[in-house]
Design a protein around this motif. Sequence first.
Motif, PDB file in Angstrom:
ATOM      1  N   VAL A 406       0.854  -1.191   0.000  1.00 12.04           N
ATOM      2  CA  VAL A 406       0.000   0.000   0.000  1.00 12.04           C
ATOM      3  C   VAL A 406       0.889   1.240   0.000  1.00 12.04           C
ATOM      4  O   VAL A 406       2.105   1.158   0.192  1.00 12.04           O
ATOM      5  CB  VAL A 406      -0.943   0.019   1.229  1.00 12.04           C
ATOM      6  N   GLU A 407       0.272   2.393  -0.161  1.00 12.45           N
ATOM      7  CA  GLU A 407       1.012   3.648  -0.243  1.00 12.45           C
ATOM      8  C   GLU A 407       1.656   4.020   1.095  1.00 12.45           C
ATOM      9  O   GLU A 407       2.840   4.340   1.157  1.00 12.45           O
ATOM     10  CB  GLU A 407       0.062   4.773  -0.699  1.00 12.45           C
ATOM     11  N   SER A 410      -1.615   5.017   6.564  1.00 13.67           N
ATOM     12  CA  SER A 410      -3.068   5.276   6.631  1.00 13.67           C
ATOM     13  C   SER A 410      -3.853   4.132   6.004  1.00 13.67           C
ATOM     14  O   SER A 410      -4.968   3.810   6.448  1.00 13.67           O
ATOM     15  CB  SER A 410      -3.413   6.590   5.926  1.00 13.67           C
ATOM     16  N   GLU A 411      -3.291   3.506   4.962  1.00 12.20           N
ATOM     17  CA  GLU A 411      -3.939   2.342   4.339  1.00 12.20           C
ATOM     18  C   GLU A 411      -3.521   1.052   5.043  1.00 12.20           C
ATOM     19  O   GLU A 411      -4.296   0.099   5.137  1.00 12.20           O
ATOM     20  CB  GLU A 411      -3.566   2.237   2.856  1.00 12.20           C
ATOM     21  N   LEU A 415      -5.967  -2.196   7.004  1.00  9.65           N
ATOM     22  CA  LEU A 415      -5.784  -3.477   6.319  1.00  9.65           C
ATOM     23  C   LEU A 415      -5.214  -4.516   7.292  1.00  9.65           C
ATOM     24  O   LEU A 415      -5.656  -5.673   7.319  1.00  9.65           O
ATOM     25  CB  LEU A 415      -4.845  -3.287   5.126  1.00  9.65           C
TER      26      LEU A 415
END
Length: 457
Positions: A406-407, A410-411, A415
């Motif tokens: 993920v980036e 925050s992601e 998850l």
Amino acid sequence: MSLQVVLGLGRSGIGAARLLHQRGGSVLVLESGDSPALQERAEALRVEGIDVRLGIPLEPSSFTALSSRPERVIVSPGIRWDHPTLETLRSDGIRTDGEITTAWEARGNVPWIGITGTNGKTTVTHLIAHLLQQAGLDAPMCGNVGFSAAELALERGSGPLPAWLVVELSSYQIESAPALAPRIGVWTTLTPDHLERHGTLDNYRAIKRSLLERSDVRILNGDDPDLRSRAASWDHARWVTAGSREQARAAGFEPHLWIEANQVCQASGPLLPADALAMPGAHNRQNMLMAVAVGLEVGLSPAVMSEALHAFPGVPHRLELIRRLDGVAWFNDSKATNYDAAEVALKALPGPLVVLAGGEAKQGDAAGWLAGLQREARAVVLFGAAREAFQQLLQNSHYEGAIHAVEGLSEAVPLARLIATERNCQAVLLSPACASFDQYRDFEARGEHFRQLVQSL
């Protein structure tokens, strides 16, 4: 009045400039940047009577253009010690010193406890400061731990002198401060790190070793393979081990402290319970022993140290338990900025885990870290600049768990919560194995962001 030039308007540069000015020096700060934030910092120093020039590149012409030749140049840790301009200044006979030297000159009359090592130095620094302070000693902590030694020397300039200074020292600080000679030197571990700066492991090791060689009392971790392999090269040192006395002797050194029957022992007998420190992991037993060795040297009683160890709250961003949620523990290990530190976390926490890793990758041997992930992690969530390279590393090592990319955090955090539930994991561990500079100011900022995200779940 002779001119002293400070390079950089970061925290350490500002602290050094203020300290030199307080001591009556003529000070000029040169900064290559020129942002609004830097302009604000510059103005604050100018109000105090310190000259600051922004937008000045670090090149020889910037110094020849000065109206007077500097007596010396003070270098912030972020600037390479072998920078071509610094080499030119030295060849011209201009002295160069690191920021920490200004604190040593101002507070060298106070005994220093200098702690260095690739991993473990922050925990040991916090532990030593905690032991001394719990025993009623004025022993502030500074250096590579968020509060620069120059800032502390400045703050304590007019009041009573501390009994001790507990100073965490990075290789960058040590190489730029050959005058620094602690009363007590502590060396925690040595594994490849900062090789993009120091070139070779031998160079890196020699820098760390120089600090201990200048220390009156030398405390070394006999459980570190690199340190232990060179035990015969030390004429006097106090070795500690989380193993037994017999194991230490078999490894080629006589221990000063060791563990037997769950007691910390020395030659005269047991001192205190080996489980006095509640932090997880065998490495934290080593950290405790180094701190206890310092405590004994300072004159603390085993009873006082045992009580203080029981009360130790832990170190932010180092295997820090943030919360438990739905039966899952969340750990912040943002300080694990290389493979070896991240491998230590995987040894300390029992799986199954979800591990969050990524950031700005460093050079180093990833084999131990990859083996730890294979053993303890049912899933790895990768983020930041290193995520594609790490995905390749995991795939090439035939990692059997799930891999997600993920980036950013925050992601990654929501998850990880889903994965931990689906795969019945005991804990989620942020242990990046990377520097933070791709997305954050430093590892603390990364850890704080993680903490906020986890607490808001």
